[in-house]
Design a protein around this motif. Structure first.
Motif, PDB file in Angstrom:
ATOM      1  N   UNK A   4      -3.185 -14.457   5.927  1.00 61.23           N
ATOM      2  CA  UNK A   4      -3.702 -13.111   5.276  1.00 61.23           C
ATOM      3  C   UNK A   4      -5.653 -13.012   6.076  1.00 61.23           C
ATOM      4  N   UNK A   5      -6.278 -12.351   5.829  1.00 59.61           N
ATOM      5  CA  UNK A   5      -7.635 -12.488   6.405  1.00 59.61           C
ATOM      6  C   UNK A   5      -8.109 -12.532   4.250  1.00 59.61           C
ATOM      7  N   UNK A  18     -14.256  -3.348   0.798  1.00 58.85           N
ATOM      8  CA  UNK A  18     -12.699  -4.532   0.882  1.00 58.85           C
ATOM      9  C   UNK A  18     -11.264  -3.659   1.163  1.00 58.85           C
ATOM     10  N   UNK A  22      -4.055   2.398   2.091  1.00 59.87           N
ATOM     11  CA  UNK A  22      -2.919   2.822   1.553  1.00 59.87           C
ATOM     12  C   UNK A  22      -2.160   1.327   1.130  1.00 59.87           C
ATOM     13  N   UNK A  24       0.078  -1.464   0.699  1.00 64.14           N
ATOM     14  CA  UNK A  24       0.343  -3.003   1.452  1.00 64.14           C
ATOM     15  C   UNK A  24      -0.425  -3.430   2.271  1.00 64.14           C
ATOM     16  N   UNK A  25      -1.857  -2.581   2.457  1.00 62.49           N
ATOM     17  CA  UNK A  25      -3.004  -3.180   4.032  1.00 62.49           C
ATOM     18  C   UNK A  25      -3.543  -4.358   2.825  1.00 62.49           C
ATOM     19  N   UNK A  26      -4.625  -3.903   1.759  1.00 63.21           N
ATOM     20  CA  UNK A  26      -4.891  -4.921   0.736  1.00 63.21           C
ATOM     21  C   UNK A  26      -4.398  -5.640  -0.782  1.00 63.21           C
ATOM     22  N   UNK A  44       5.058  -8.542  -1.132  1.00 63.66           N
ATOM     23  CA  UNK A  44       3.640  -7.528  -0.985  1.00 63.66           C
ATOM     24  C   UNK A  44       3.630  -8.632   0.995  1.00 63.66           C
ATOM     25  N   UNK A  45       2.862  -8.272   1.453  1.00 61.54           N
ATOM     26  CA  UNK A  45       2.589  -9.145   2.855  1.00 61.54           C
ATOM     27  C   UNK A  45       1.349  -8.467   3.072  1.00 61.54           C
ATOM     28  N   UNK A  47      -2.732  -7.686   4.484  1.00 57.63           N
ATOM     29  CA  UNK A  47      -3.354  -7.978   5.755  1.00 57.63           C
ATOM     30  C   UNK A  47      -4.617  -9.028   5.151  1.00 57.63           C
ATOM     31  N   UNK A  48      -5.035  -8.615   4.176  1.00 56.38           N
ATOM     32  CA  UNK A  48      -6.064  -9.015   4.045  1.00 56.38           C
ATOM     33  C   UNK A  48      -6.299  -9.553   2.035  1.00 56.38           C
TER      34      UNK A  48
END
Lengths: 327, 216
Positions: A4-5, A18, A22, A24-26, A44-45, A47-48
């Motif tokens: 993740x970032x 930031x 939705x 799941x994204x962050x 939890x997966x 991206x950020x």
């Protein structure tokens, strides 16, 4: 854990910009005591990941006109070490003290306690929040349900709310403050916890683009306590808990708030127990009756009828502890 | 807590390298696994790009470990525990549960005990990190370590480094503990061999030694 970032904002405004729209994204990272295990299990997966530990606005415990304001990033240890909290809000201090791991108290935060995901082992093993099989059949009622709900469990959710501070905050009529890039709103803690109706929703009223910024507990001269029943002394969530706040008129109860924890998909406010106590003195007999009243509507599953008695005892002992006025 | 019996295939498939995920993937067939992963990818749209974010690739960080700055290159997802063990060759902190429930990875960060498995290495920058390797000087054991030896406060030894760090930090903050305070103070660490009685005695003895009493 998936890659993740990582963002490390220093202001609330920057942190809010930031977030995603939705789930799941962050994910928001505070103490990480729940989020990191969720990410390692890929429940939890994101991206950020947005670290909020360096956002100053989210820290601190202050007395304000509206009551005691506790920042979302205040750690459980800071909460416990606050003389103000221990003296004025013993039910909250009791709950923080019950988190029997210095390592968790040092890292875990107040906001994180409210936002932590359920401990339901079906959820934690990837069967979804509502724990259904591929055919849509609920797995909990006929499954391993010894730690699941005994109240509010007519479906679709069977897990128990994991929050340790929630019941006490609800008993004190506290408010949770939420912020998004487009503004802020206040939600009574009682309304913050919700029973999800589908797997893609959450068990809290927070929106994906919001952050919990703090809690405000109204000032009140009351007697209060939390009592937790645990399987062991260390490092586990209670099997049942009760937080009570009593407004006394002389030796009798003018008003009571009785909130159970770890028995339902949300902290469970018992009007029945409050009614049973109205106008009465608190003693072994009335406290026992209130415990019975609180669990009169219990609908235990196949393996968790034992929790009914534990919850009754939690209510009774919390009431007796509050009545003794132990600070 | 025990794991439940597995009642069937989960709806959600893990795409990582866990043993469970691997077994499930094999059981269902690689076609189904691939499909589920694609489905998830489609759902999780990347959020709008933002300035000032690090990763997901490796980034340069500096950790202050046992009094020395250590530069390393790690992805943001690397935990402090993995950074210590795999990048800095400090294998004293043990990786046992890796879920913040056993305490074997306990280190002291900014004067407080934490589970190193529940801290991101990138998050630990700028904080003094103390590991078990820093306690003894040459062949001279720290009083807590010496007391653990004297009281035979370990069996398999996996939990020992974490317990010693938890005990040291506890005694630094509570120089005159009661037995009850010791129990509560060390409640974040587990010992599956059940050597708690010896450990409590060791911590009590170490509390005296650390105040200038007879050193072990």
């Amino acid at each position: 854990m998936q890659a993740f970032e990582y963002a490390n904002p220093s202001t609330l405004q920057e942190a809010l910009s930031l977030l995603g729209n939705r789930w799941g994204e962050v994910d928001v990272l505070a103490g990480g005591t729940d989020l990191l295990p969720l990410m390692k299990d890929e429940i939890h997966t994101p991206r950020r990941v947005v670290n909020i530990k360096n956002v100053k606005e989210l820290g601190g415990i202050q007395s304000t006109k509206a009551g005691l304001r506790i920042g979302a990033a205040v750690t459980l240890e800071e909460l416990l070490q606050s003389a103000l909290v221990r003296k004025t809000y013993p039910a909250l201090a009791d709950a923080a003290r019950g988190i029997a791991s210095p390592q968790i108290r040092n890292m875990g935060t107040v906001g994180g306690d409210l936002c932590q995901r359920p401990r339901c082992w079906y959820f934690r093993n990837g069967f979804g929040l509502l724990a259904r099989d591929a055919g849509g059949q609920a797995l909990v009622p006929g499954g391993e349900n010894q730690y699941h709900a005994i109240l509010g469990n007519s479906g679709p959710a069977y897990f128990v709310s994991a929050s340790l501070l929630g019941p006490a905050l609800i008993a004190y009529n506290a408010t949770v403050k939420l912020a998004s890039a487009s503004g802020s709103r206040d939600v009574p803690v009682e309304k913050f916890f919700v029973t999800p109706q589908n797997d893609s929703s959450r068990e809290i009223a927070l929106l994906p683009n919001e952050i919990v910024t703090g809690i405000v507990i109204p000032s009140a001269v009351t007697r209060s306590a939390t009592y937790e029943v645990r399987q062991r002394q260390a490092l586990d969530w209670p099997l049942a808990a009760a937080s009570v706040v009593l407004r006394m008129k002389g030796a009798t109860v003018a008003g009571a708030r009785v909130v159970l924890g770890h028995v339902a998909p949300t902290p469970w406010v018992s009007e029945e127990a409050a009614q049973a106590l109205a106008g009465k003195a608190i003693n072994e007999e009335t406290a026992t009756e209130a415990g019975k009243a609180a669990l009169a509507g219990a609908t235990p599953l196949s393996q968790n009828a034992y929790k009914v008695q534990l919850a009754r005892v939690a209510v009774k002992r919390a009431l007796l502890q509050a009545a003794r006025g132990r600070a | 807590m025990n794991q439940p019996k597995e009642p069937g295939d989960p709806k959600r498939l893990r795409s990582g390298f866990s043993r469970r995920g691997f077994i499930r993937g094999v059981g269902i067939g690689s076609g189904a696994l691939g499909g589920a992963v694609l489905h998830e990818e489609a759902l999780a749209e990347p959020p709008a790009a933002a300035a000032g974010v690090a990763g997901p690739g490796a980034v340069s960080i500096t950790l202050q470990v046992n009094g020395k700055p250590q530069a390393l290159n790690v992805e943001p997802r690397v935990t402090l525990l993995d950074a210590l063990r795999n990048h800095l060759n400090l294998t004293g902190a043990k990786k046992v549960c890796d879920r913040g429930t056993c305490g074997a990875c306990t280190v002291i960060m900014a004067g407080k005990v934490v589970y190193a498995c529940n801290v991101l290495a990138i998050d630990a920058q700028g904080k003094n990190i103390q590991t078990i390797e820093s306690l003894s000087t040459g062949s001279r054991l720290h009083p807590v370590e010496a007391a653990f030896v004297r009281h035979d406060a370990q069996q398999c030894g996996y939990c020992t480094p974490g317990f010693v760090m938890a005990a040291k930090n506890f005694l630094d903050k509570n120089p005159n503990p009661t037995m009850q305070q010791i129990e509560h103070g060390l409640s974040g660490n587990l010992c599956r061999c059940g050597t708690y009685v010896g450990m409590r005695q060791a911590v009590l003895e170490a509390s005296k030694a650390m105040k200038g009493g007879p050193r072990a």
